[in-house]
Write a protein that holds these residues in place. Structure first.
Motif, mmCIF file in Angstrom:
data_model
loop_
_atom_site.group_PDB
_atom_site.id
_atom_site.type_symbol
_atom_site.label_atom_id
_atom_site.label_comp_id
_atom_site.label_asym_id
_atom_site.label_seq_id
_atom_site.Cartn_x
_atom_site.Cartn_y
_atom_site.Cartn_z
ATOM 1 N N VAL A 170 0.845 -1.198 0.000
ATOM 2 C CA VAL A 170 0.000 0.000 0.000
ATOM 3 C C VAL A 170 0.881 1.250 0.000
ATOM 4 C CG1 VAL A 170 -1.760 1.298 1.279
ATOM 5 C CG2 VAL A 170 -1.872 -1.216 1.179
ATOM 6 N N TYR A 171 1.886 1.275 0.862
ATOM 7 C CA TYR A 171 2.812 2.412 0.912
ATOM 8 C C TYR A 171 3.609 2.527 -0.389
ATOM 9 C CZ TYR A 171 2.101 2.923 5.975
ATOM 10 O OH TYR A 171 1.565 3.138 7.219
ATOM 11 N N GLN A 172 4.078 1.416 -0.891
ATOM 12 C CA GLN A 172 4.868 1.449 -2.123
ATOM 13 C C GLN A 172 4.071 2.054 -3.277
ATOM 14 O OE1 GLN A 172 6.212 -2.609 -2.676
ATOM 15 N NE2 GLN A 172 6.900 -2.701 -0.556
ATOM 16 N N GLN A 173 2.817 1.641 -3.399
ATOM 17 C CA GLN A 173 1.967 2.173 -4.468
ATOM 18 C C GLN A 173 1.695 3.656 -4.253
ATOM 19 O OE1 GLN A 173 -1.414 -0.428 -4.159
ATOM 20 N NE2 GLN A 173 -0.260 -2.228 -4.841
ATOM 21 N N GLU A 174 1.464 4.018 -3.002
ATOM 22 C CA GLU A 174 1.170 5.418 -2.687
ATOM 23 C C GLU A 174 2.378 6.301 -2.977
ATOM 24 O OE1 GLU A 174 -1.502 8.381 -1.314
ATOM 25 O OE2 GLU A 174 -1.814 6.286 -1.862
ATOM 26 N N ILE A 175 3.553 5.894 -2.542
ATOM 27 C CA ILE A 175 4.759 6.693 -2.751
ATOM 28 C C ILE A 175 5.101 6.793 -4.231
ATOM 29 C CG2 ILE A 175 7.257 6.767 -2.331
ATOM 30 C CD1 ILE A 175 6.649 5.601 0.476
ATOM 31 N N ALA A 176 4.912 5.712 -4.973
ATOM 32 C CA ALA A 176 5.183 5.746 -6.415
ATOM 33 C C ALA A 176 4.275 6.740 -7.118
ATOM 34 C CB ALA A 176 5.010 4.352 -7.010
ATOM 35 N N GLU A 177 3.000 6.757 -6.728
ATOM 36 C CA GLU A 177 2.066 7.688 -7.347
ATOM 37 C C GLU A 177 2.390 9.126 -6.974
ATOM 38 O OE1 GLU A 177 -2.748 8.433 -7.324
ATOM 39 O OE2 GLU A 177 -1.981 6.397 -7.622
ATOM 40 N N LEU A 178 2.773 9.351 -5.717
ATOM 41 C CA LEU A 178 3.174 10.694 -5.308
ATOM 42 C C LEU A 178 4.389 11.167 -6.098
ATOM 43 C CD1 LEU A 178 2.751 10.408 -1.433
ATOM 44 C CD2 LEU A 178 1.491 11.979 -2.933
ATOM 45 N N ALA A 179 5.372 10.284 -6.259
ATOM 46 C CA ALA A 179 6.585 10.647 -6.998
ATOM 47 C C ALA A 179 6.256 10.999 -8.445
ATOM 48 C CB ALA A 179 7.593 9.504 -6.935
ATOM 49 N N ALA A 180 5.369 10.227 -9.048
ATOM 50 C CA ALA A 180 4.982 10.485 -10.438
ATOM 51 C C ALA A 180 4.293 11.841 -10.570
ATOM 52 C CB ALA A 180 4.060 9.381 -10.935
ATOM 53 N N ALA A 181 3.637 12.288 -9.499
ATOM 54 C CA ALA A 181 2.958 13.584 -9.513
ATOM 55 C C ALA A 181 3.894 14.743 -9.186
ATOM 56 C CB ALA A 181 1.797 13.564 -8.525
ATOM 57 N N GLY A 182 5.147 14.422 -8.827
ATOM 58 C CA GLY A 182 6.124 15.468 -8.542
ATOM 59 C C GLY A 182 6.481 15.647 -7.088
ATOM 60 N N CYS A 183 5.923 14.833 -6.200
ATOM 61 C CA CYS A 183 6.253 14.937 -4.778
ATOM 62 C C CYS A 183 7.699 14.523 -4.547
ATOM 63 C CB CYS A 183 5.314 14.046 -3.963
ATOM 64 S SG CYS A 183 5.607 14.084 -2.182
ATOM 65 N N ARG A 184 8.376 15.255 -3.679
ATOM 66 C CA ARG A 184 9.775 14.952 -3.397
ATOM 67 C C ARG A 184 10.057 14.729 -1.916
ATOM 68 N NH1 ARG A 184 9.310 13.667 -7.627
ATOM 69 N NH2 ARG A 184 10.279 14.351 -9.560
ATOM 70 N N TYR A 185 9.033 14.861 -1.062
ATOM 71 C CA TYR A 185 9.267 14.740 0.371
ATOM 72 C C TYR A 185 8.084 14.036 1.017
ATOM 73 C CZ TYR A 185 10.705 16.313 5.130
ATOM 74 O OH TYR A 185 11.086 16.383 6.447
ATOM 75 N N VAL A 186 8.348 12.874 1.601
ATOM 76 C CA VAL A 186 7.336 12.088 2.312
ATOM 77 C C VAL A 186 7.822 11.859 3.735
ATOM 78 C CG1 VAL A 186 6.200 9.834 2.486
ATOM 79 C CG2 VAL A 186 6.452 10.943 0.249
ATOM 80 N N GLN A 187 6.929 12.035 4.689
ATOM 81 C CA GLN A 187 7.243 11.807 6.101
ATOM 82 C C GLN A 187 6.369 10.693 6.647
ATOM 83 O OE1 GLN A 187 7.330 15.262 8.897
ATOM 84 N NE2 GLN A 187 5.702 14.122 9.930
ATOM 85 N N ILE A 188 6.972 9.761 7.375
ATOM 86 C CA ILE A 188 6.253 8.670 8.020
ATOM 87 C C ILE A 188 6.267 8.920 9.524
ATOM 88 C CG2 ILE A 188 6.282 6.188 8.503
ATOM 89 C CD1 ILE A 188 7.436 5.796 5.694
ATOM 90 N N ASP A 189 5.072 8.908 10.126
ATOM 91 C CA ASP A 189 4.931 9.253 11.548
ATOM 92 C C ASP A 189 4.937 7.994 12.408
ATOM 93 O OD1 ASP A 189 4.737 12.045 11.151
ATOM 94 O OD2 ASP A 189 2.667 11.815 10.507
ATOM 95 N N GLU A 190 6.002 7.816 13.174
ATOM 96 C CA GLU A 190 6.240 6.605 13.974
ATOM 97 C C GLU A 190 6.137 6.921 15.465
ATOM 98 O OE1 GLU A 190 6.594 3.288 15.401
ATOM 99 O OE2 GLU A 190 7.011 3.191 13.245
ATOM 100 N N VAL A 191 5.213 6.269 16.148
ATOM 101 C CA VAL A 191 5.035 6.463 17.582
ATOM 102 C C VAL A 191 5.422 5.215 18.368
ATOM 103 C CG1 VAL A 191 3.389 7.061 19.404
ATOM 104 C CG2 VAL A 191 3.194 8.143 17.154
ATOM 105 N N ALA A 192 5.114 4.042 17.831
ATOM 106 C CA ALA A 192 5.314 2.791 18.579
ATOM 107 C C ALA A 192 6.753 2.599 19.028
ATOM 108 C CB ALA A 192 4.864 1.602 17.737
ATOM 109 N N ILE A 193 7.706 2.883 18.170
ATOM 110 C CA ILE A 193 9.109 2.655 18.532
ATOM 111 C C ILE A 193 9.516 3.574 19.675
ATOM 112 C CG2 ILE A 193 11.494 2.911 17.699
ATOM 113 C CD1 ILE A 193 10.581 1.690 15.054
ATOM 114 N N ALA A 194 8.990 4.797 19.693
ATOM 115 C CA ALA A 194 9.271 5.688 20.831
ATOM 116 C C ALA A 194 8.638 5.159 22.106
ATOM 117 C CB ALA A 194 8.766 7.096 20.527
ATOM 118 N N ILE A 195 7.409 4.649 22.016
ATOM 119 C CA ILE A 195 6.762 4.089 23.200
ATOM 120 C C ILE A 195 7.569 2.917 23.740
ATOM 121 C CG2 ILE A 195 4.695 2.888 24.036
ATOM 122 C CD1 ILE A 195 3.055 4.517 22.072
#
Length: 367
Positions: A170-195
């Motif tokens: 799901v992420y791979q498809q989403e990031i590929a589509e964003l890149a094709a649209a010109g997106c250059r910066y994606v942030q992933i929000d991680e909480v579990a590892i901090a907990i």
């Protein structure tokens, strides 16, 4: 550009306070009092205004404030087949002992990408600015950790690795589509590892029959699955915090117990780390950050209205530079201002002041 250098010296985590008129539009739309087109138009208006706010503050990275979402993970869950919402097993709390329950994703069926999740967000915000438009997504662990003892219908998945392999697509498809649209910066929000840095949380996991260190390894690999096919030219940052709900938090404890594995093995460009209170520990764990990865120091609090002092931010940046080359450092608030619709206990004027401070401090520290 220095390898691992974040896209800008001053960043922010993504979510911004929803103005009253936008919160009302969400309520009216949920009650079917306004049609989809009018709801969309009100979102558009609010996003135009919040992009101008970020530019006025001097930021070179902008988001849509997450104004098309009820919470930082709600839209991802809504548009991913197989995910629903149930109660979480953790509670938010504050320094006074007050607690608040919350909800979390639950896996009821095989997961797949039902439709584009963030493409509309990028298309709109990128058309409003010449600055770097950032897209945020919840981490894969979000769909597992908050109900780690009962995270999926066993008819759908009885193995977490198999689940994360499907979710990674799901992420791979989403990031590929964003890149094709010109997106250059994606942030992933991680909480579990901090907990999982928090001794109390680790004890809770163990008492429920779980293994905290195995979960850390599982979640690192899940992030790597999510970004493994990212196109060239896409910068991925992982934001790490200890929970952010109306000024409350989920855990405390420094990054020491996970730093070597997390910084060394997570295949992203940089990390956006919470460092605004002693709950996050010191900078010493940054010694494990590889030389090709950057750090955005979350030194400004989005949870309280008190405005940090520029001299104090300079001192803390100098302390961090003992462990990470200053060329690979940047500065931001420790988290968003509104991970959920209600937002943190700060005003829009407070938010503006803090975003402006990040930009001004970055110029003063690094030029």
């Amino acid at each position: 550009m220095v390898p691992g250098q974040p896209p800008a010296r001053a960043d922010h985590i993504g979510s911004l306070l929803r103005p009253k008129k936008l919160r009302e539009a969400f309520r009216q739309h949920a009650a079917k009092a306004i049609p989809d087109a009018e709801f969309r138009a009100r979102q558009d208006e609010a996003i135009r205004e919040v992009v101008m706010l970020q530019e006025d503050c001097g930021l070179q990275v902008v988001t849509d404030g997450e104004f098309r979402r009820i919470s930082y993970w709600e839209k991802f869950v809504r548009l991913t087949q197989g995910l629903v919402v149930r109660d979480a097993v953790f509670q938010f709390h504050d320094e006074h002992g007050h607690e608040s329950h919350f909800t979390a994703p639950y896996v009821e069926g095989k997961v797949s990408r039902r439709s584009p999740i963030t493409a509309d967000e990028f298309a709109f915000v990128s058309g409003l600015t010449k600055r770097t438009a950032k897209i945020t997504m919840p981490s894969p662990s979000t769909m597992h950790f908050y109900r780690f003892t009962d995270w999926a219908d066993p008819k759908a998945y009885d193995d977490a690795a198999a689940f994360f392999a499907d979710l990674g697509k799901v992420y791979q498809q989403e990031i590929a589509e964003l890149a094709a649209a010109g997106c250059r910066y994606v942030q992933i929000d991680e909480v579990a590892i901090a907990i999982l840095c928090d001794p109390a949380a680790r004890a809770k996991v163990k008492s429920a029959g779980g293994n905290p260190d195995q979960l850390v390894d599982l979640y690192i690999e899940a992030i790597n699955q999510a970004v493994k096919a990212k196109p060239a030219g896409i910068t991925v940052g992982v934001h790490v915090c200890r929970g952010n709900y109306k000024g409350m938090y989920l855990s405390e404890g420094g990054y020491d117990s996970v730093a070597e594995r997390f910084f060394g093995r997570t295949r992203v460009n940089h990390f956006l780390l919470e460092f605004d209170t002693p709950r996050a520990g010191g900078f010493d764990p940054l010694r494990f950050v590889p030389k090709d990865k950057g750090i955005v120091l979350g030194l400004v609090s989005s949870k309280t209205p008190a405005l940090e002092k520029l001299d104090a931010l300079k001192r803390r940046a100098e302390e961090a530079a003992k462990y990470v080359d200053p060329a690979r450092l940047a500065l931001s608030p420790q988290c968003g201002f509104a991970s959920t619709m209600g937002g943190n206990p700060v005003t829009e004027a407070d938010e503006r002041a803090k975003l402006s401070l990040c930009a001004a401090a970055a110029r003063a520290i690094w030029g």
